[in-house]
Design a protein around this motif. Structure first.
Motif, PDB file in Angstrom:
ATOM      1  N   LEU A 133       0.813  -1.220   0.078  1.00 25.63           N
ATOM      2  CA  LEU A 133       0.012  -0.281   0.038  1.00 25.63           C
ATOM      3  C   LEU A 133       1.002   1.417   0.008  1.00 25.63           C
ATOM      4  O   LEU A 133       1.906   1.415   0.543  1.00 25.63           O
ATOM      5  CB  LEU A 133      -0.809   0.136   1.321  1.00 25.63           C
ATOM      6  CG  LEU A 133      -1.678   1.409   1.493  1.00 25.63           C
ATOM      7  CD1 LEU A 133      -2.773   1.268   0.710  1.00 25.63           C
ATOM      8  CD2 LEU A 133      -2.250   1.081   3.088  1.00 25.63           C
ATOM      9  N   ILE A 134       0.368   2.239  -0.629  1.00 20.06           N
ATOM     10  CA  ILE A 134       0.986   3.739  -0.656  1.00 20.06           C
ATOM     11  C   ILE A 134       0.097   4.575  -0.247  1.00 20.06           C
ATOM     12  O   ILE A 134      -0.977   4.700  -0.449  1.00 20.06           O
ATOM     13  CB  ILE A 134       1.644   4.166  -2.050  1.00 20.06           C
ATOM     14  CG1 ILE A 134       2.658   3.164  -2.665  1.00 20.06           C
ATOM     15  CG2 ILE A 134       1.951   5.396  -2.267  1.00 20.06           C
ATOM     16  CD1 ILE A 134       2.805   3.507  -4.434  1.00 20.06           C
ATOM     17  N   LEU A 148       5.008  10.106 -10.783  1.00 20.40           N
ATOM     18  CA  LEU A 148       3.766   9.445 -11.020  1.00 20.40           C
ATOM     19  C   LEU A 148       4.182   8.119 -11.988  1.00 20.40           C
ATOM     20  O   LEU A 148       3.416   7.047 -11.802  1.00 20.40           O
ATOM     21  CB  LEU A 148       2.816  10.235 -11.702  1.00 20.40           C
ATOM     22  CG  LEU A 148       2.362  11.493 -10.671  1.00 20.40           C
ATOM     23  CD1 LEU A 148       1.614  12.753 -11.491  1.00 20.40           C
ATOM     24  CD2 LEU A 148       1.466  10.893  -9.512  1.00 20.40           C
ATOM     25  N   GLU A 149       4.898   8.221 -12.744  1.00 22.18           N
ATOM     26  CA  GLU A 149       5.313   6.850 -13.582  1.00 22.18           C
ATOM     27  C   GLU A 149       5.743   5.787 -12.745  1.00 22.18           C
ATOM     28  O   GLU A 149       5.347   4.642 -12.923  1.00 22.18           O
ATOM     29  CB  GLU A 149       6.175   7.034 -14.634  1.00 22.18           C
ATOM     30  CG  GLU A 149       5.582   7.865 -15.812  1.00 22.18           C
ATOM     31  CD  GLU A 149       6.340   8.447 -16.736  1.00 22.18           C
ATOM     32  OE1 GLU A 149       7.648   8.263 -16.845  1.00 22.18           O
ATOM     33  OE2 GLU A 149       6.122   9.191 -17.786  1.00 22.18           O
ATOM     34  N   VAL A 150       6.599   6.172 -11.796  1.00 19.66           N
ATOM     35  CA  VAL A 150       7.004   5.068 -10.657  1.00 19.66           C
ATOM     36  C   VAL A 150       6.020   4.453 -10.009  1.00 19.66           C
ATOM     37  O   VAL A 150       5.851   3.366  -9.756  1.00 19.66           O
ATOM     38  CB  VAL A 150       8.130   5.873  -9.780  1.00 19.66           C
ATOM     39  CG1 VAL A 150       8.794   4.795  -8.743  1.00 19.66           C
ATOM     40  CG2 VAL A 150       9.377   6.254 -10.560  1.00 19.66           C
ATOM     41  N   ILE A 151       4.970   5.294  -9.533  1.00 20.16           N
ATOM     42  CA  ILE A 151       3.826   4.742  -8.705  1.00 20.16           C
ATOM     43  C   ILE A 151       2.920   3.857  -9.663  1.00 20.16           C
ATOM     44  O   ILE A 151       2.639   3.086  -9.061  1.00 20.16           O
ATOM     45  CB  ILE A 151       3.048   6.033  -8.003  1.00 20.16           C
ATOM     46  CG1 ILE A 151       3.837   6.790  -7.037  1.00 20.16           C
ATOM     47  CG2 ILE A 151       1.673   5.615  -7.666  1.00 20.16           C
ATOM     48  CD1 ILE A 151       3.471   8.000  -6.557  1.00 20.16           C
ATOM     49  N   GLU A 152       2.786   4.378 -10.634  1.00 19.47           N
ATOM     50  CA  GLU A 152       1.914   3.549 -11.829  1.00 19.47           C
ATOM     51  C   GLU A 152       2.430   2.279 -11.950  1.00 19.47           C
ATOM     52  O   GLU A 152       1.853   1.258 -12.229  1.00 19.47           O
ATOM     53  CB  GLU A 152       1.892   4.324 -13.187  1.00 19.47           C
ATOM     54  CG  GLU A 152       1.100   3.659 -14.223  1.00 19.47           C
ATOM     55  CD  GLU A 152      -0.463   3.371 -13.782  1.00 19.47           C
ATOM     56  OE1 GLU A 152      -1.231   2.904 -14.357  1.00 19.47           O
ATOM     57  OE2 GLU A 152      -1.014   4.119 -12.799  1.00 19.47           O
ATOM     58  N   GLY A 164      -2.347  -1.085  -3.616  1.00 20.07           N
ATOM     59  CA  GLY A 164      -3.395  -0.149  -3.275  1.00 20.07           C
ATOM     60  C   GLY A 164      -2.551   1.156  -3.108  1.00 20.07           C
ATOM     61  O   GLY A 164      -1.421   1.121  -2.676  1.00 20.07           O
ATOM     62  N   LEU A 165      -3.544   2.298  -3.507  1.00 13.39           N
ATOM     63  CA  LEU A 165      -3.039   3.416  -3.194  1.00 13.39           C
ATOM     64  C   LEU A 165      -4.084   4.325  -2.271  1.00 13.39           C
ATOM     65  O   LEU A 165      -5.272   3.958  -2.924  1.00 13.39           O
ATOM     66  CB  LEU A 165      -2.695   4.121  -4.797  1.00 13.39           C
ATOM     67  CG  LEU A 165      -2.572   5.664  -4.660  1.00 13.39           C
ATOM     68  CD1 LEU A 165      -1.283   6.178  -4.050  1.00 13.39           C
ATOM     69  CD2 LEU A 165      -2.671   6.205  -6.037  1.00 13.39           C
ATOM     70  N   MET A 166      -3.677   5.009  -1.454  1.00 11.97           N
ATOM     71  CA  MET A 166      -4.787   5.855  -0.705  1.00 11.97           C
ATOM     72  C   MET A 166      -4.264   7.205  -0.736  1.00 11.97           C
ATOM     73  O   MET A 166      -2.975   7.572  -0.565  1.00 11.97           O
ATOM     74  CB  MET A 166      -4.953   5.309   0.679  1.00 11.97           C
ATOM     75  CG  MET A 166      -5.221   3.741   0.715  1.00 11.97           C
ATOM     76  SD  MET A 166      -5.373   3.327   2.445  1.00 11.97           S
ATOM     77  CE  MET A 166      -7.151   4.229   3.069  1.00 11.97           C
TER      78      MET A 166
END
Length: 184
Positions: A133-134, A148-152, A164-166
């Motif tokens: 989870l992030i 955002l590309e790293v997160i994606e 998951g991302l919150m």
């Protein structure tokens, strides 16, 4: 825990590394995980249960007063923590977020059986594959498209997903064009 009872000497042997005080509650459970007995415990303290504020008349001999009771939350969290057979890993993005807010979320997640780590790099370049989870909480500045590309990439998990991302917005956050476009 009542330190005045004979049973306390047995309890203190098992929890000698803990700073136990009068009124603390120990919640414990034993599970079989991968064929091995695993015992988990959590100590609920007076401070976990009650919120105390100093009286405005303390100089006249008035003492502190209880202003909140969080017994249900503290006990439920302790029960969940010891009965859960799996510990999840949460990563809090500290890079662009409010320190106060991220510390709050870290404490709540810790009470609920999460291992918490932070990404505090100036620019987010990597997120651990061990994370489940992030959390992005009250951002103070926008994210770059590269971040955002790293997160994606992390969220897509090579097609396996399951992560998951919150995102917790804040009224004091500036305009976050990149982040909000990504979240759409």
């Amino acid at each position: 825990i009542d330190p005045q009872t004979p049973e306390f000497s047995e309890v203190i042997k098992e929890y000698q590394k803990s700073n136990l005080n009068y009124g603390d509650m120990i919640v414990e459970a034993t599970h079989t995980v991968e064929g091995k007995d695993v015992k988990r415990s959590s100590i609920v303290t007076f401070e976990d249960v009650y919120r105390i504020t100093e009286s405005e008349y303390a100089s006249y001999g008035d003492t502190n007063k209880v202003t909140g009771n969080f017994l249900e939350t503290a006990l439920t969290s302790a029960i969940f923590k010891v009965t859960s057979t799996e510990t999840k890993n949460a990563v809090i993005i500290g890079t662009h977020c409010s320190l106060t807010t991220t510390e709050y979320f870290a404490s709540i997640l810790g009470l609920n059986n999460f291992n918490v780590s932070y990404v505090n790099d100036v620019v987010i370049g990597n997120i651990s594959d061990d994370a489940d989870l992030i959390i992005i909480a009250a951002p103070k500045e926008d994210f770059t498209t590269g971040e955002l590309e790293v997160i994606e990439k992390w969220l897509l998990n090579d097609g396996k997903r399951g992560r998951g991302l919150m995102y917790f917005a804040s009224t004091i956050s500036p305009k976050l064009t990149n982040l909000h476009t990504y979240l759409e």
